[in-house]
Write a protein that holds these residues in place. Structure first.
Motif, PDB file in Angstrom:
ATOM      1  N   GLY A 100       0.972  -1.152   0.168  1.00 61.85           N
ATOM      2  CA  GLY A 100       0.269   0.159   0.332  1.00 61.85           C
ATOM      3  C   GLY A 100       0.986   1.407   0.009  1.00 61.85           C
ATOM      4  N   LYS A 101       2.058   1.111   0.079  1.00 64.47           N
ATOM      5  CA  LYS A 101       3.006   2.299   0.360  1.00 64.47           C
ATOM      6  C   LYS A 101       2.763   3.281  -1.270  1.00 64.47           C
ATOM      7  N   LYS A 102       3.059   2.339  -2.234  1.00 63.11           N
ATOM      8  CA  LYS A 102       3.114   3.263  -3.659  1.00 63.11           C
ATOM      9  C   LYS A 102       1.494   3.872  -3.474  1.00 63.11           C
ATOM     10  N   VAL A 104      -0.362   4.696  -0.585  1.00 68.03           N
ATOM     11  CA  VAL A 104      -0.263   6.516   0.077  1.00 68.03           C
ATOM     12  C   VAL A 104       0.479   7.184  -0.395  1.00 68.03           C
TER      13      VAL A 104
ATOM     14  N   GLU B  17       8.604   4.586  -6.295  1.00 65.34           N
ATOM     15  CA  GLU B  17       8.871   3.193  -6.064  1.00 65.34           C
ATOM     16  C   GLU B  17      10.495   3.257  -5.558  1.00 65.34           C
ATOM     17  N   PHE B  45       6.605   0.713   7.953  1.00 63.45           N
ATOM     18  CA  PHE B  45       6.862   2.341   8.102  1.00 63.45           C
ATOM     19  C   PHE B  45       4.954   2.865   7.030  1.00 63.45           C
ATOM     20  N   TYR B  46       4.366   1.983   8.516  1.00 61.68           N
ATOM     21  CA  TYR B  46       2.647   2.574   9.069  1.00 61.68           C
ATOM     22  C   TYR B  46       3.463   3.416  10.101  1.00 61.68           C
ATOM     23  N   TRP B  52       1.033  11.330   9.045  1.00 59.37           N
ATOM     24  CA  TRP B  52       0.136  12.066   8.087  1.00 59.37           C
ATOM     25  C   TRP B  52      -0.670  11.328   6.903  1.00 59.37           C
TER      26      TRP B  52
END
Lengths: 273, 347
Positions: A100-102, A104, B17, B45-46, B52
């Motif tokens: 899900g990083k991309k 976000v 990425e 990461f979270y 934010w």
């Protein structure tokens, strides 16, 4: 040939300087004129009796120091919080990975395109309902979230730092928070400085948010300056405006001149690479 | 900070990425070890992105949803009984002649200021990139106006273009010409354009950064091949600078359509009041403020802003499409594609 070309470059640059610095000169010139000189015809190019009384009057006609303190409070609180929060988030985007990083990250980038005012109207209604207008809480909240542009700035910087930095720390058993706090953050002072200066001057210069969220007593210098200098009949006092504007602009310019070397490089490279 | 990769930020599919490679892998070789490590990493990461994300949800996404709802109502901030009016506000946006003309004016303002700022910035950047004395001083001083807060800049221009005491009319008077009411129609729009151009130092700095990345050897090679100044400018400088110029066009358009400088130039010395903004400067944003502040039409103002946002998205998309052939990337904008770890679904 080379000589001729070089002198043409100087001539163009000096011409540009006159155009770009002229407005500052006129601002200062007006600030030094006696009130009745503003009505003189023809226009006085130089104040005939330059004096500093306009500056004194500009400080007392409105509660200048009070409004300056409001501006300073908001700008400092926001700048410090937003810089820390943006570095925090920037580290995550640069160094960590998760499903899900991309998504976000794409959301983060696209929020840069949102007109600020589109969220500001409902935000105003929201804060009004929560009784947070006329307080500086909104700036604290905005600061704690970080700003997309600054997050992007930190992310770019952290991405380029060598892997070895954290590898050694992981072997030593450091958690990610410690790695961020002890290793990455201390290395990033050029970005920290850029971020502090940018966010401070955004807030110092912002008009819309304080005009919307703060009443006359809590508002900032930027807002008060725009309409505060009038006489009893409501006509504007040009030379007090000029003196007030000089004192409002000079701190920003001075800050910029002190840090300009690193700052210009930071601004120039931030969005591009 | 330089990676030598030039990419256009804000692109729909950013190099995000690619540049952020997953962190180092430690000695966890078993599949299970790797999974627990990667889930810890995902969790962290979270932890980092969390504030934010929460802030986005509370202070951006929620207000946006609220704005969308408002745009479908006749909310005025005064009465509590605002009601759902469907697409009426949007219909009005496209049929109200005042809204449409302010939109058209904003388009013209953008079409004038974006290219002019780009050209002025590029010219200044080329000048301060020459091997001359004190060029650091020139760079700093030309950038200085870009640092001035908008209110300060607007007040300064009000003083210069004042009908009676301003420098502009002083100069006209010295030439035995009649003074002009600069801050009114039809001249006010040019004061606005001048004020916008005063900040061209920003464009200069960005272009300068681009110019400094152009390899000097290219110019030498071109000179040996007999290219003149114009040829090396149009064949080397412009193509290599195109990503930087493209970036400025996009950000310039986004900033210009949202400009509310006329509000600050025309600000009345009464709290939160705006004197009549001259028609030439009655931009879309000013119309939004007028509807919002003066008329309290939250619903209609929100609909206008949503339309503006969709226009920004459409223009950005269009500029991306149109510039496909014109923007030249010296380096693949999505570098390191091949070097992505295979464990992440590589071919």
């Amino acid at each position: 040939m080379v000589f001729r070309r070089r002198s043409a470059v100087y001539m163009l640059l000096v011409g540009a300087l006159v155009l770009f610095l002229g407005p500052f000169a006129w601002l200062l010139d007006t600030a030094l004129k006696a009130p009745d000189e503003l009505r003189a015809l023809p226009v006085h190019w130089w104040p005939h009796h330059p004096n500093l009384s306009n500056f004194r009057d500009a400080l007392t006609h409105i509660d200048y120091f009070g409004y300056a303190r409001n501006s300073l409070t908001i700008a400092t609180v926001y700048a410090v919080l937003v810089t820390l929060a943006s570095a925090w988030a920037g580290y995550g985007f640069a160094r960590l990975h998760a499903p899900g990083k991309k998504l976000v990250f794409n959301v983060l980038l696209s929020t840069m395109m949102l007109p600020q005012i589109l969220t500001l109207i409902p935000t105003y209604l929201l804060f009004a309902k929560l009784h947070l207008t006329n307080t500086y809480v909104p700036w604290v909240l905005w600061g704690l979230c970080g700003a997309p542009y600054l997050i992007f700035l930190f992310r770019q910087f952290f991405s380029n730092m060598p892997k070895e930095l954290e590898e050694a720390a992981i072997i030593d058993g450091c958690g990610q928070i410690r790695i961020f706090w002890r290793i990455f953050l201390p290395q990033s002072w050029p970005v920290i400085a850029t971020s502090l200066i940018l966010s401070f001057s955004w807030t110092w210069g912002d008009y819309i948010a304080p005009a919307l969220l703060l009443d006359d007593a809590h508002t900032t210098l930027a807002v008060k300056l725009a309409y505060g200098y009038v006489n009893a009949h409501g006509s504007p006092l040009g030379n007090l405006v000029a003196a007030g504007a000089v004192m409002y602009v000079v701190p920003v310019l001075a800050l910029f001149l002190i840090v300009q070397r690193g700052f210009v490089a930071g601004v120039a490279t931030s969005g591009l690479k | 900070m330089s990676t030598g990769q030039i990419t256009a930020p804000g692109a729909p599919s950013p190099s995000g990425e690619a540049a952020a490679r997953p962190g180092p892998r430690t000695g966890a070789h078993s599949a299970r070890g790797r999974r627990s490590l990667s889930s810890r990493r995902a969790l962290s990461f979270y932890v980092f992105a969390g504030p934010w994300v929460l802030g986005f949800l509370a202070l951006t996404a929620f207000p946006l949803g609220y704005a969308l709802w408002l745009s479908l109502t006749n909310a005025d901030g005064l009465s509590d009984n605002s009601r759902f009016v469907g697409l009426d506000n949007y219909r009005e946006v496209f049929t109200d002649p005042e809204t449409m003309s302010s939109l058209a004016r904003t388009g013209i303002f953008t079409a004038i200021t974006v290219p002019l700022t780009l050209a002025a910035g590029l010219l200044l950047a080329i000048l301060v990139n020459q091997p001359i004395r004190a060029r650091g001083v020139f760079r700093t001083l030309l950038y200085l106006p870009a640092v001035v807060p908008p209110v300060g800049a607007a007040l300064t221009f009000k003083l210069i273009f004042d009908r009676d005491s301003g420098a502009a009319n002083g100069a006209l008077d010295a030439l035995n010409l009649d003074g002009i009411s600069w801050l009114m129609d039809p001249y006010a729009r040019w004061v606005l354009v001048t004020l916008t151009l005063w900040g061209a130092g920003n464009a200069m700095i960005v272009s300068l950064a681009g110019l400094q990345d152009v390899p000097k050897e290219l110019y030498e090679a071109a000179r040996i091949d007999g290219a003149n100044t114009w040829q090396s400018f149009s064949r080397i400088t412009l193509p290599l600078l195109s990503p930087v110029l493209f970036f400025q066009v996009i950000t310039g358009i986004i900033a210009a359509v949202q400009s509310f400088l006329p509000l600050l130039i025309s600000l009345d010395p009464t709290p939160r009041g705006v004197t009549a903004v001259p028609e030439g400067n009655y931009l879309f944003m000013i119309h939004v403020f007028a509807q919002y502040f003066a008329n309290g039409r939250y619903g209609y103002a929100s609909a206008m802003l949503w339309v503006l946002f969709l226009i920004i998205v459409a223009i950005t998309f269009l500029v991306f499409k149109l510039s496909k052939g014109a923007v030249f990337y010296a380096v693949d904008p999505e570098p390191d594609k091949q070097s992505r770890p295979r464990t992440l679904g590589g071919k």
